[in-house]
Design a protein around this motif. Structure first.
Motif: not given
Length: 536
Positions: A293-304
């Motif tokens: 993916t792009c080196t400049i990106r928005q990262m989102v992590m969802f976890s319980a």
């Protein structure tokens, strides 16, 4: 008196008698001669009585009084348990709705622009984007707190219980991210802009259904990539152009290596159920995919949950101090809208008890009941057993072809066959409406999976019931289960506490029990260098 011995039993007794005489002969020198004859005469009648008694106990008459008494006592015990459950269920349904605490941490999280949203109008989003939210009165807690950060382009870690609205929590900002990009030649776009990674096919399909519906009004096209089915239709969708790719790590990596799926323009990435992906061994695939993916990106992590492996992944691919939104408890906690009933019993009693519970919870055979088992073969056996007893049941497990799994899920969701037996492939993330009861026929391998299983009911503010069978072989998880029950204010049966309430310390896969939990906003370690010269 015992019954008369038959020929085989008499022969068996004769062998025992000879054996006893041999043993006594070896030790005869230890017994005074004047006591030897007396000892033999006294021991033989005792041996006969012992054998007769054991035979009588081991071979009771069929349908005898003892058997009837035992069956009657089991039935009375079950009736008493069910009556108590009914009383507790009424009390549970009268509980007031619990307000969950929300903790937000990270850099610059106190600014006014990041204030939690009290309504959809406060988000100031276009009508076509909020079209999919019409059926809701206001944003859920995870949406209300996550949207201001995600819409501002911040990296975010979201930890919330199942059924909390996580899909739209990252889905709405994904649509805004797409609309924010230049729309020139958008109709001819081939490469996607957003990527959502999911651990299982069923969860990937569910996310795709939600995002496909949400994206219709604003022209955002999506494709779901998962294994177990033909690549042809998926490849066709990719070639025709999509904005959002939802996929499982294995199939997505295959299509990348084939040169079919290009992620070079992806600047919004979501890892849903990140902990589960790593538990399933997808870490190499996840790292490989993220590198595309792009080196400049928005990262989102969802976890319980927030294990060290997920924390390490966040440190590598997210901002040094991302926003972290925790709804409820960061520790392992069950949905408080689910009434948990735990029953300790043996393996042979489970089938009969399952049928009894279905007669109680699924009497009309119209409400949805989900039965969880541990193994694939166990799912097929329980499904067949229920069908033989007249129940209309379907099953979902790994040995079934993807087409059959999809069909079974559809029959269950649509209410055509509202009784489903499933392994843990259906434990996480699946949003099946109006599941009233979850029955854990087999306890899962981890308490985390138990929490996810019972989270299939009690969704969207509704109450649910989870009835669990706990056996001797599960005793190692008794302490953790007791903690989950107590945290949710549930009744802890005395039969469960007999296994002990000790909780084994969680271990790192690499370093065993000798590791330290590190928070997401902890500063990175400093590298220390030393002078190689030995001269002063």
């Amino acid at each position: 008196m015992g019954r008369k011995l038959n020929e085989d039993e008499a022969a068996h007794f004769s062998e025992l008698e000879i054996s006893e005489k041999k043993n006594r002969k070896k030790n005869r020198n230890k017994i005074p001669k004047h006591e030897q004859s007396q000892t033999i005469e006294e021991e033989e009648p005792k041996l006969k009585r012992k054998l007769n008694q054991s035979e009588t106990l081991e071979d009771p008459k069929p349908n005898g009084k003892d058997s009837k008494k035992k069956k009657r006592s089991i039935a009375e015990s079950n009736e008493e348990l069910d009556a108590n459950d009914l009383i507790e269920r009424k009390k549970f349904e009268e509980r007031p709705v619990e307000v969950k605490t929300v903790v937000v941490s990270g850099n610059n999280t106190k600014e006014s622009k990041y204030a939690a949203l009290g309504s959809f109008s406060e988000a100031k989003l276009p009508d076509q984007v909020l079209e999919c939210c019409k059926s809701f009165s206001k944003p859920s807690p995870i949406q209300a707190h996550a949207w201001p950060f995600l819409l501002d382009g911040r990296d975010l870690i979201g930890i919330a219980a199942t059924g909390s609205g996580k899909t739209l929590a990252f889905g709405i900002p994904a649509l805004m991210h797409i609309l924010g990009k230049e729309k020139k030649n958008a109709s001819k776009r081939v490469n996607p802009l957003c990527l959502v990674l999911s651990p299982t096919r069923e969860l990937a399909q569910q996310i795709a259904d939600v995002l496909l519906e949400a994206g219709k009004s604003c022209g955002a096209r999506s494709v779901c990539l998962y294994g177990g089915t033909s690549k042809g239709p998926q490849i066709s969708s990719l070639k025709s152009g999509v904005e959002i790719v939802i996929g499982t790590p294995g199939r997505l990596r295959d299509l990348i290596e084939m040169g079919i799926c290009c992620l070079q323009e992806v600047s919004y990435v979501v890892l849903d159920e990140a902990d589960r992906m790593l538990d399933m061994g997808f870490e190499p695939e996840v790292r490989s995919i993220l590198s595309e993916t792009c080196t400049i990106r928005q990262m989102v992590m969802f976890s319980a949950t927030w294990p060290p492996s997920v924390h390490q992944l966040a440190q590598e691919f997210m901002d040094p101090n991302p926003v972290k939104v925790v709804v409820g408890s960061e520790d392992l906690a069950a949905n408080h809208d689910v009434m948990q009933i735990v029953e300790v019993l043996d393996d042979r009693s489970r089938d009969a008890r399952l049928v009894t519970l279905l007669e109680k919870y699924h009497k009309s055979q119209s409400n949805r009941v989900l039965v969880f088992v541990l193994y694939k073969k166990e799912a097929s056996r329980v499904e067949s057993m229920l069908q033989r007893k007249g129940w209309k049941a379907v099953s979902v497990h790994g040995d079934k072809a993807q087409r059959d799994r999809t069909k079974a899920l559809s029959l269950f969701k649509d209410g055509i066959c509202p009784l489903m037996v499933a392994t843990d492939v259906a434990a996480r993330g699946l949003d099946i409406p109006d599941v009233e009861v979850v029955i854990n026929y087999s306890f899962p391998l981890t308490t985390e999976d138990y929490v996810h299983r019972i989270g299939r009911t009690g969704r969207a503010g509704k109450k649910g019931v989870a009835h669990t069978f706990f056996m001797q072989e599960n005793k190692g998880l008794a302490g953790e289960l007791v903690n989950v029950l107590r945290e949710a204010g549930q009744i802890v049966p005395e039969s469960l506490t007999r296994f002990g309430t000790h909780v084994k310390k969680k271990e790192s896969k690499l370093y065993g029990a000798h590791f330290k939990e590190v928070s997401a906003d902890a500063p990175k370690a400093k590298k220390t260098t030393f002078d190689n010269s030995d001269e002063e």
